[in-house]
Every structure is written in structure tokens, then in C-alpha cells.
Scaffold this active site. Sequence first.
Site, PDB file in Angstrom:
ATOM      1  N   HIS A 271       0.821  -1.208   0.000  1.00  0.00           N
ATOM      2  CA  HIS A 271       0.000   0.000   0.000  1.00  0.00           C
ATOM      3  C   HIS A 271       0.857   1.262   0.000  1.00  0.00           C
ATOM      4  CE1 HIS A 271       0.900   1.055   4.169  1.00  0.00           C
ATOM      5  NE2 HIS A 271       0.738  -0.219   4.477  1.00  0.00           N
TER       6      HIS A 271
ATOM      7  N   GLU B 162      -1.811  -6.735   8.199  1.00  0.00           N
ATOM      8  CA  GLU B 162      -0.416  -6.608   8.599  1.00  0.00           C
ATOM      9  C   GLU B 162      -0.156  -7.373   9.899  1.00  0.00           C
ATOM     10  OE1 GLU B 162       2.580  -6.512   8.135  1.00  0.00           O
ATOM     11  OE2 GLU B 162       3.205  -4.447   7.778  1.00  0.00           O
TER      12      GLU B 162
END
Length: 201
Positions: free
Chosen positions: A9, A83
Site C-alpha cells: 500500500h 499486517e
Amino acid sequence: MGDLILLRHGQTEWSRTGKHTGRTDIPLTADGEAAAAAVAPLLADRAFAAVFTSPAQRAVRTAELAGLASNGRSPKQDPDLWEWDYGGYEGVTTPDIQAGRPGWYLWRDGVIPGDADHPGETADEVGARADRVLSRVRGILDEGDVALVAHGHYLRVLTARWLGLPAADGKLFKLDTSTVSTLGTEHGEPVIARWNVPPAA
């Protein structure tokens, strides 16, 4: 067999300042949005059989800006792409952690438990999530390329597992924001075809 395309990202305020950002759901910065959009030309020529994103808004938005939510594609959110859960180190920088734990290194020393929303994970627990994702996408790769839009440490662990390495060997693969990496095979064996390619490349 298709390629497995990894897209980290774009920049967030926490990634810009070096804060560990696991489950905290924060948006891209303006620079992060611009860089994510600049990734689109790197992906434009690929016909993706599937696109999966972390549920985090920074990953979902990156997929949109990079053109992965166009041409009839509908990226699917996969909670296994979140994550690393940094536990008590969520939102804390490495220098701040090392002030209390000299020499601390995530890949070797792990994290401490946090609150109920951030219990923390070991590298092997992140690796188990990556293994589940890889198990699901392997069949899809027979149909074409697959894109995974997720996070720096997570994608490093996933790469290690793709190569048959221990999860903690993700430490070997530095990965910047808004970069594209390609995992594939050579003579039937897993390889890294390209790594950490920035939008300008």
C-alpha cells in the site's frame, strides 16, 4: 501458470514517520495516494484472474488507485492479508522501542502483548496466515495472474513462505511503500521475478 503480484500500500502518516502500523486503520497521505495511482501503468497490461486486498483502508484505497478495481474486477478483502499484529508496539517506532530494549529487532525479538485489539503475533503466526493465502491462490494462478494488496512486513513473510523459507526470513526482503513485486516459478520452482519496483521504474 500466472504470476503472483504483490503491491504494498501507499504511504500513510505512520509509515512516513516509522511507526509500526498493524491493525490501526489509517488512511493514505496525499503523497501515498499519488504514488499508488502512479503504480497503475505497471499493472495495466496484466489480465488478473483475481485481486485480493487486506481489509485495511490503506490497502483497499491503494488497489482502487492502482486500477485494480476497474474493468469489472472486484477486489475481495481477505482478513488473512492484515499486517503483522504488533501488539504493545503498535504505533511505536523502532528507536522508541530500542530505548527500552536496546538492540531490539522485530524479526528476532518479536513483540509484546498489547490490548484486546492488539494481542500481538509471532512471525510464525503471520506465516500461518500467509500459508493460508498461498494455499487459496495457487489454484487461481492456473487461470492467470493474482494480485495481493497488503502490507510491508506481511508481504515479506508471504514471500519467504512462497520460497519455502521460515517466516522470519522475511527480514531478507526490504519492501517500500507503493511498490510492485512479482513472485513466479522457474522450472517449476518458486522464485522472485522482480522485487520492490517503484512507480517510476
